[in-house]
Design a protein around this motif. Structure first.
Motif, PDB file in Angstrom:
ATOM      1  N   ASP A  31      55.597 -24.669  -7.579  1.00  0.00           N
ATOM      2  CA  ASP A  31      56.670 -25.132  -6.683  1.00  0.00           C
ATOM      3  C   ASP A  31      56.304 -26.500  -6.112  1.00  0.00           C
ATOM      4  OD1 ASP A  31      58.208 -23.773  -3.634  1.00  0.00           O
ATOM      5  OD2 ASP A  31      58.476 -25.683  -4.723  1.00  0.00           O
ATOM      6  N   ARG A  32      57.051 -27.539  -6.523  1.00  0.00           N
ATOM      7  CA  ARG A  32      56.735 -28.906  -6.094  1.00  0.00           C
ATOM      8  C   ARG A  32      56.837 -29.056  -4.589  1.00  0.00           C
ATOM      9  NH1 ARG A  32      56.704 -32.924  -9.983  1.00  0.00           N
ATOM     10  NH2 ARG A  32      57.067 -34.508  -8.399  1.00  0.00           N
ATOM     11  N   ASP A  33      57.606 -28.159  -3.937  1.00  0.00           N
ATOM     12  CA  ASP A  33      57.734 -28.256  -2.475  1.00  0.00           C
ATOM     13  C   ASP A  33      56.624 -27.493  -1.755  1.00  0.00           C
ATOM     14  OD1 ASP A  33      61.270 -27.966  -3.043  1.00  0.00           O
ATOM     15  OD2 ASP A  33      60.037 -29.791  -2.785  1.00  0.00           O
ATOM     16  N   ASP A  90      25.943 -34.261 -14.331  1.00  0.00           N
ATOM     17  CA  ASP A  90      26.632 -35.551 -14.325  1.00  0.00           C
ATOM     18  C   ASP A  90      28.011 -35.437 -14.964  1.00  0.00           C
ATOM     19  OD1 ASP A  90      26.683 -38.738 -15.754  1.00  0.00           O
ATOM     20  OD2 ASP A  90      26.574 -38.327 -13.604  1.00  0.00           O
ATOM     21  N   HIS A  91      28.865 -36.406 -14.634  1.00  0.00           N
ATOM     22  CA  HIS A  91      30.216 -36.348 -15.202  1.00  0.00           C
ATOM     23  C   HIS A  91      30.883 -37.707 -15.176  1.00  0.00           C
ATOM     24  CE1 HIS A  91      33.920 -33.874 -16.215  1.00  0.00           C
ATOM     25  NE2 HIS A  91      32.980 -33.458 -17.011  1.00  0.00           N
ATOM     26  N   GLU A  92      30.209 -38.693 -15.613  1.00  0.00           N
ATOM     27  CA  GLU A  92      30.594 -40.119 -15.646  1.00  0.00           C
ATOM     28  C   GLU A  92      31.153 -40.597 -14.307  1.00  0.00           C
ATOM     29  OE1 GLU A  92      34.004 -40.590 -18.772  1.00  0.00           O
ATOM     30  OE2 GLU A  92      34.692 -41.095 -16.759  1.00  0.00           O
ATOM     31  N   GLY A 110      43.026 -27.657 -13.615  1.00  0.00           N
ATOM     32  CA  GLY A 110      43.421 -29.054 -13.756  1.00  0.00           C
ATOM     33  C   GLY A 110      42.228 -29.978 -13.713  1.00  0.00           C
ATOM     34  N   HIS A 111      42.409 -31.144 -14.278  1.00  0.00           N
ATOM     35  CA  HIS A 111      41.331 -32.136 -14.272  1.00  0.00           C
ATOM     36  C   HIS A 111      41.913 -33.498 -14.635  1.00  0.00           C
ATOM     37  CE1 HIS A 111      37.477 -34.068 -15.137  1.00  0.00           C
ATOM     38  NE2 HIS A 111      36.950 -33.097 -14.419  1.00  0.00           N
ATOM     39  N   ARG A 112      41.355 -34.543 -14.005  1.00  0.00           N
ATOM     40  CA  ARG A 112      41.829 -35.884 -14.282  1.00  0.00           C
ATOM     41  C   ARG A 112      41.568 -36.275 -15.733  1.00  0.00           C
ATOM     42  NH1 ARG A 112      42.238 -40.265 -11.188  1.00  0.00           N
ATOM     43  NH2 ARG A 112      43.605 -38.938  -9.938  1.00  0.00           N
TER      44      ARG A 112
HETATM   45  C1  SDX Z   1      35.906 -31.637 -10.111  1.00  0.00           C
HETATM   46  O1  SDX Z   1      36.413 -36.198 -11.991  1.00  0.00           O
HETATM   47  C2  SDX Z   1      35.576 -35.273 -12.307  1.00  0.00           C
HETATM   48  O2  SDX Z   1      34.928 -35.330 -13.345  1.00  0.00           O
HETATM   49  C3  SDX Z   1      35.436 -34.131 -11.314  1.00  0.00           C
HETATM   50  C4  SDX Z   1      34.509 -32.986 -11.710  1.00  0.00           C
HETATM   51  C5  SDX Z   1      33.068 -33.433 -11.809  1.00  0.00           C
HETATM   52  O3  SDX Z   1      32.307 -32.785 -12.526  1.00  0.00           O
HETATM   53  O4  SDX Z   1      32.697 -34.387 -11.069  1.00  0.00           O
HETATM   54  O5  SDX Z   1      34.921 -32.447 -12.956  1.00  0.00           O
HETATM   55  C6  SDX Z   1      34.545 -31.888 -10.655  1.00  0.00           C
HETATM   56  O6  SDX Z   1      36.271 -32.252  -9.138  1.00  0.00           O
HETATM   57  C7  SDX Z   1      36.815 -30.677 -10.834  1.00  0.00           C
HETATM   58  C8  SDX Z   1      38.227 -30.592 -10.187  1.00  0.00           C
HETATM   59  C9  SDX Z   1      38.159 -29.600  -9.019  1.00  0.00           C
HETATM   60  N1  SDX Z   1      39.426 -29.623  -8.254  1.00  0.00           N
HETATM   61  C10 SDX Z   1      40.285 -28.581  -8.304  1.00  0.00           C
HETATM   62  O7  SDX Z   1      40.157 -27.600  -9.020  1.00  0.00           O
HETATM   63  C11 SDX Z   1      41.477 -28.720  -7.346  1.00  0.00           C
HETATM   64  C12 SDX Z   1      42.765 -28.327  -8.052  1.00  0.00           C
HETATM   65  N2  SDX Z   1      43.072 -29.361  -9.075  1.00  0.00           N
HETATM   66  C13 SDX Z   1      43.858 -30.479  -8.692  1.00  0.00           C
HETATM   67  O8  SDX Z   1      43.982 -30.806  -7.391  1.00  0.00           O
HETATM   68  C14 SDX Z   1      43.968 -31.547  -9.749  1.00  0.00           C
HETATM   69  O9  SDX Z   1      44.126 -30.937 -10.955  1.00  0.00           O
HETATM   70  C15 SDX Z   1      42.834 -32.553  -9.832  1.00  0.00           C
HETATM   71  C16 SDX Z   1      42.543 -33.180  -8.505  1.00  0.00           C
HETATM   72  C17 SDX Z   1      41.594 -31.915 -10.352  1.00  0.00           C
HETATM   73  C18 SDX Z   1      43.275 -33.642 -10.808  1.00  0.00           C
HETATM   74  O10 SDX Z   1      44.315 -34.309 -10.212  1.00  0.00           O
HETATM   75  P1  SDX Z   1      45.032 -35.558 -10.939  1.00  0.00           P
HETATM   76  O11 SDX Z   1      44.332 -35.940 -12.181  1.00  0.00           O
HETATM   77  O12 SDX Z   1      45.236 -36.613  -9.915  1.00  0.00           O
HETATM   78  O13 SDX Z   1      46.372 -34.946 -11.416  1.00  0.00           O
HETATM   79  P2  SDX Z   1      47.662 -34.814 -10.505  1.00  0.00           P
HETATM   80  O14 SDX Z   1      47.283 -34.362  -9.137  1.00  0.00           O
HETATM   81  O15 SDX Z   1      48.448 -36.071 -10.639  1.00  0.00           O
HETATM   82  O16 SDX Z   1      48.405 -33.602 -11.216  1.00  0.00           O
HETATM   83  C19 SDX Z   1      49.231 -33.854 -12.355  1.00  0.00           C
HETATM   84  C20 SDX Z   1      50.335 -32.819 -12.241  1.00  0.00           C
HETATM   85  C21 SDX Z   1      51.019 -32.827 -10.883  1.00  0.00           C
HETATM   86  O17 SDX Z   1      52.340 -32.354 -11.061  1.00  0.00           O
HETATM   87  P3  SDX Z   1      53.545 -33.491 -11.133  1.00  0.00           P
HETATM   88  O18 SDX Z   1      53.441 -34.325  -9.868  1.00  0.00           O
HETATM   89  O19 SDX Z   1      53.292 -34.272 -12.404  1.00  0.00           O
HETATM   90  O20 SDX Z   1      54.804 -32.639 -11.180  1.00  0.00           O
HETATM   91  O21 SDX Z   1      49.759 -31.499 -12.372  1.00  0.00           O
HETATM   92  C22 SDX Z   1      49.959 -30.782 -11.160  1.00  0.00           C
HETATM   93  C23 SDX Z   1      50.296 -31.776 -10.086  1.00  0.00           C
HETATM   94  O22 SDX Z   1      51.101 -31.192  -9.083  1.00  0.00           O
HETATM   95  N3  SDX Z   1      48.710 -30.097 -10.877  1.00  0.00           N
HETATM   96  C24 SDX Z   1      48.603 -28.856 -10.436  1.00  0.00           C
HETATM   97  C25 SDX Z   1      47.234 -28.609 -10.346  1.00  0.00           C
HETATM   98  N4  SDX Z   1      46.553 -29.703 -10.715  1.00  0.00           N
HETATM   99  C26 SDX Z   1      47.469 -30.626 -11.039  1.00  0.00           C
HETATM  100  N5  SDX Z   1      49.536 -27.936 -10.122  1.00  0.00           N
HETATM  101  C27 SDX Z   1      49.063 -26.736  -9.693  1.00  0.00           C
HETATM  102  N6  SDX Z   1      47.763 -26.413  -9.585  1.00  0.00           N
HETATM  103  C28 SDX Z   1      46.812 -27.332  -9.899  1.00  0.00           C
HETATM  104  N7  SDX Z   1      45.537 -27.032  -9.789  1.00  0.00           N
END
Ligand code: SDX
Length: 441
Positions: A295-297, A230-232, A306-308
């Motif tokens: 790279d933002r592009d 689980d993860h809220e 990463g994680h929310r």
């Molecule tokens: C799970 O919610 C949960 O609890 C989920 C989970 C669970 O147990 O249920 O923990 C399971 O889903 C884990 C996450 C798995 N996903 C990934 O690993 C995919 C890669 N990660 C990302 O796509 C991202 O980090 C998220 C989706 C996990 C989180 O995205 P957010 O919170 O919406 O953050 P964001 O996309 O707004 O990123 C913030 C910044 C951005 O840059 P800026 O626009 O501010 O310049 O960080 C960057 C993003 O571009 N960024 C990344 C990145 N993750 C975020 N850059 C490069 N690589 C990454 N992985």
């Protein structure tokens, strides 16, 4: 509940009080239920970054300090001392079971693992190479067509039987999806095996010979299921709650959660991590891929990073990383290129200012695939394994939502940015209008 309140004054001078509510721990929340009534405005929070959708007793996450509690118990302690079936009981019923209660629960689950024979015929309708997540969500959804005997959500016994069936039958469905993809006969579950032993049996045994279950593999799976349980209010759990809030059949709500989990931004990331590591191939290519991720592009992201919520280490990633060492060593995997590459990638990323500034650490999906691969589980089954663990969390949240006396159907509002009201134009008078920049027709 605290009686503090925010006083909010609109630009026109109208005023409202927004009560502050405090939970057991974690940030307070501002109750905005009366905001629209008092001030005629909605809040706006795409992706619900700072919005609480409900109150819950099940799981707590402190993202700043890397804390994860299941019903108050730290996940590290449950990982060290508990079992997935015991954690499932805890998440569903709120307390750790006595020995007798655990034995009874375990026996109930063992006796619900078989599928209705008619359901097995569904599998013949899929292409042999159908993605197992597509099969899992479809077959779980079809459970709503089979189990009409226990659909009174107001009946605690019906809710219990639903929970038992979901927990018990998902491994059987998952294993059947895998056997379908490799053209092998399905293996029936065995009641003499525990949850993870049974799954390994159904995945890897064949009728032609005996199959010896590796206790290390069973132990590794059990730990992974605890960590994924689980993860809220994550995306897939919120999907289950939203679908269930309309009173939809609970099996359909779980099927919706499975579909939401499949996305690469969520549970699909574990499969994407392995594909990314295979694409990187060698440590000498790491800097190129890290540069792409920064790279933002470039849409490329470092999958598994990463994680929310976690803005420090995901405690689950830390435990899984340690488990990688043990599992690979115990399975005699001396050549561990994928794991070594993952460790090197983590080191490079965690020293990079971009990842440090954005608090991007390995999450639960970064290392889990290394272990699944070591257990000979194919990449396409990785998210299915995530779903097996999370099935109990989805079910616990569905139950909590259903019995919530303040519960109502989930129906968010929006900021409308479309065309203002306009009159119908007869076709002969229409000229091709410019395609709107942000909407392709
Ligand atoms: C799970 O919610 C949960 O609890 C989920 C989970 C669970 O147990 O249920 O923990 C399971 O889903 C884990 C996450 C798995 N996903 C990934 O690993 C995919 C890669 N990660 C990302 O796509 C991202 O980090 C998220 C989706 C996990 C989180 O995205 P957010 O919170 O919406 O953050 P964001 O996309 O707004 O990123 C913030 C910044 C951005 O840059 P800026 O626009 O501010 O310049 O960080 C960057 C993003 O571009 N960024 C990344 C990145 N993750 C975020 N850059 C490069 N690589 C990454 N992985």
């Amino acid at each position: 509940m605290s009686q503090d309140a925010f006083r909010l004054v609109s630009p026109s001078g109208d005023e409202t009080r927004l009560p502050v509510r405090s939970g057991t721990t974690g940030p307070d929340v501002v109750d905005i239920s009366d905001l629209y009534r008092d001030l005629g405005v909605f809040t706006y929070d795409p992706g619900f970054v700072a919005t609480g959708s409900c109150s819950s007793d099940i799981t707590f996450i402190d993202g700043e300090n890397g804390v994860l509690l299941y019903r108050g118990y730290p996940v590290e302690q449950l990982a060290a001392h508990s079992s997935f079936i015991e954690v499932a009981y805890l998440l569903l019923y709120g307390e750790l079971p006595t020995a007798a209660a655990l034995e009874e629960f375990d026996n109930i689950i063992r006796r619900h693992t078989m599928l209705n024979e008619g359901m097995l015929r569904f599998f013949n309708g899929f292409r042999y190479d159908a993605h197992p997540m597509a099969v899992l969500s479809a077959v779980v959804g079809s459970m709503s067509a089979y189990y009409h005997d226990t659909l009174d959500a107001s009946d605690p016994e019906h809710r219990d039987i639903f929970a038992h069936r979901i927990l018990a039958k998902l491994p059987t469905i998952a294993a059947a999806a895998y056997k379908l993809s490799i053209g092998q006969p399905f293996m029936y579950p065995r009641n003499d095996l525990n949850y993870c032993e049974n799954l390994l049996h159904m995945l890897f045994a064949v009728p032609a010979e005996d199959y010896e279950i590796d206790p290390i593999a069973a132990e590794a799976l059990d730990l992974l299921f605890i960590l994924h349980a689980d993860h809220e209010q994550n995306c897939s759990t919120s999907t289950v709650r939203m679908a269930g809030s309309s009173g939809a059949n609970p099996y359909s709500a779980i099927a919706a959660g499975i579909s939401a989990l499949w996305g690469p931004a969520h549970g699909g990331a574990n499969e994407a991590v392995l594909k990314m590591l295979e694409e990187i191939g060698d440590a000498k290519n790491i800097s190129k891929f890290v540069a792409k991720a920064k790279d933002r592009d470039d849409p490329f992201r470092l999958m598994g990073f990463g994680h929310r919520v976690y803005k420090s280490f995901d405690p689950r990633a830390k435990i899984i990383r340690e488990m990688c060492h043990k599992v690979l060593a115990n399975l005699g995997r001396v050549d561990t290129p994928m794991f070594d590459l993952a460790l090197e990638l983590e080191q490079v990323a965690l020293k990079d200012d971009y990842f440090i500034e954005k608090n991007l650490y390995p999450n639960v999906d970064f290392y889990s695939g290394i272990i699944y691969r070591a257990l000979q589980i194919p990449t396409t089954m990785f998210t299915v394994m995530f779903a097996l663990g999370r099935s109990v969390g989805w079910t616990a949240h569905w139950q909590e939502m259903i019995i919530d006396p303040t519960g109502k159907i989930s129906r968010p509002r929006q900021l409308y940015t479309g065309a203002p009201q306009r009159d119908y134009v007869p076709i002969e008078e229409r000229k091709l209008r410019e395609r709107r920049a942000n909407h392709s027709l």
